[in-house]
Design an enzyme around this catalytic site. Structure first.
Site, mmCIF file in Angstrom:
data_model
loop_
_atom_site.group_PDB
_atom_site.id
_atom_site.type_symbol
_atom_site.label_atom_id
_atom_site.label_comp_id
_atom_site.label_asym_id
_atom_site.label_seq_id
_atom_site.Cartn_x
_atom_site.Cartn_y
_atom_site.Cartn_z
ATOM 1 C CB SER A 340 -0.794 -0.103 1.156
ATOM 2 O OG SER A 340 -0.151 0.113 2.401
ATOM 3 C CB CYS A 341 1.683 4.103 -1.385
ATOM 4 S SG CYS A 341 0.590 3.840 -2.908
ATOM 5 N N GLY A 342 -0.139 5.992 -0.310
ATOM 6 C CA GLY A 342 -0.991 6.850 -0.007
ATOM 7 C C GLY A 342 -2.424 6.744 -0.839
ATOM 8 N N GLY A 344 -2.483 4.256 -3.650
ATOM 9 C CA GLY A 344 -2.429 2.939 -4.359
ATOM 10 C C GLY A 344 -1.524 3.164 -5.814
ATOM 11 C CD1 TRP A 369 -2.416 7.779 5.129
ATOM 12 C CD2 TRP A 369 -2.378 5.985 6.294
ATOM 13 N NE1 TRP A 369 -2.503 8.154 6.528
ATOM 14 C CE2 TRP A 369 -2.764 6.741 7.277
ATOM 15 C CE3 TRP A 369 -2.578 4.423 6.660
ATOM 16 C CZ2 TRP A 369 -2.608 6.651 8.611
ATOM 17 C CZ3 TRP A 369 -2.705 4.241 8.101
ATOM 18 C CH2 TRP A 369 -2.763 5.222 8.985
#
Length: 380
Positions: A340-342, A344, A369
């Protein structure tokens, strides 16, 4: 020329509607130019498609390039054949194969909100010759407020068909930062069953640094296709028919997770969760770039900032170096992984690196996120 003007107008209106254009300074230059950023040497190009018997369904290109100049003739060289086991191709390989009719090149540039960069304007200023523009924000799920979420199968098929992409095509995706948003589009194609897709290692910066030509402005055909892709997405989500559909999808649900699956994994721990954001954002000591989103991380996840997988020229590290990066953070390559990240996007860079290490089944938490932190009951 009239058709090109009309197409440009349609695209402008469509992109304003989808929010991609934030400025009235959208460029509609009609002249197609070719700009060289250093003295080029003439090339004699020969591309031969090869279909190995043991891999009848996968096309492998083996180009041969002859280079000559006033300083003499260099020996011919052959680039390595590529397969879907390798997620990136070099700028030299792309240059040698650029005119292959079964190869499509996509400019998938996308930037963080605080960067204040406009990808469609930059595409018109300079892009790889023949490249089409793939709008990450536009080719997305229109039923959610979350940014650029994965669209439905029908919507993705309609957009790809409008861009002129077929299932027989090999696809090379690049972006304007080197290796940033292109990995997201690489992942999208794989989620929908198309494996013959690669990321251009080093992206547009590496292409230009190598002295290869770029185009300024876009042809009427490219503008029409970008406009048609945006319109096709709109039609699908409004229940309208879109034809013709030339790109067939085969959804792979095991490559994308929802919020509920991430919640379940906190207890069940079936997958190791890795986060591609910076360490300060992960630790909650730096604010998120999107307003109203609290910082922190999903309980039990580990932080591997995506720049750690790239070298100074924004190309993917060799396999042995990538392996060290993951092992350093206690990540086992023998166990399942979710990234995951901020929103996608950069999560897919971790997936790209793991693909180089032979892990082709890494999951992406699409909402990432932004979705997780948007629910006040979720622990950060």
């Amino acid at each position: 020329m009239v058709a090109e003007d009309m197409a440009s107008t349609v695209l402008t209106r469509t992109l304003f509607h989808t929010g991609l254009l934030r400025s009235s300074s959208f460029l509609t230059r009609r002249t197609q130019l070719s700009t060289s950023f250093c003295n080029r040497r003439p090339f004699c190009l020969r591309t031969v498609p090869v279909y190995p018997a043991q891999k009848a369904k996968t096309a492998v290109w083996t180009p041969c390039v002859m280079a000559s100049s006033s300083f003499g003739t260099r020996a011919a060289y052959s680039t390595q054949s590529i397969s879907t086991n390798e997620p990136v191709v070099s700028v030299d390989w792309l240059h040698a194969n650029l005119k292959d009719p079964d190869l499509k090149v996509l400019d998938a540039s996308w930037y963080m909100p605080d960067e204040q960069r406009n990808p469609i304007q930059e595409y018109q200023v300079a892009h790889i010759p023949g490249a089409l523009f793939f709008d990450i924000d536009g080719i997305s799920d229109r039923t959610t407020n979350l940014p650029h979420m994965l669209p439905s199968e029908e919507a993705f098929a309609a957009a790809c068909s409008a861009l002129g992409i077929g299932n027989k095509d090999g696809i090379v995706v690049y972006d304007g930062k080197g290796l940033f948003s292109a990995a997201r589009v690489w992942w999208m194609f794989r989620v929908f069953g198309h494996d013959r897709v690669w990321v251009l290692d080093g992206g547009l910066p590496r292409w230009r640094a190598s002295g290869y030509d770029v185009e300024s402005s876009a042809s009427g055909d490219a503008i029409l296709k970008a406009s048609a892709a945006s319109e096709a997405i709109e039609k699908v989500y409004h229940g309208q028919a879109v034809a013709p559909i030339t790109f067939q999808t085969k959804f792979r649900p095991h490559l994308v997770w929802t919020l509920e699956q991430v919640k379940s994994n906190i207890e069940e721990k079936t997958h190791q969760h890795i986060d591609a954001r910076s360490k300060p954002r992960f630790d909650g000591t730096a604010p998120e770039p999107r307003k109203g989103i609290r910082s922190g991380h999903v309980p039990g996840s580990k932080c591997i900032p995506f720049p750690q997988l790239l070298d100074a020229s924004q190309t993917l590290l060799p396999a042995d170096e990538l392996k060290k990066r993951f092992e350093k953070e206690g990540i086992s390559l023998e166990s399942p992984l979710v990234s995951s990240c901020g929103t996608g996007v950069t999560a897919c860079i971790l997936v790209l690196g793991l693909h180089r290490l032979g892990k082709s089944d890494v999951v992406v938490y699409d909402g990432s996120w932004t979705e997780w932190a948007g629910h006040p009951d979720n622990t950060c």
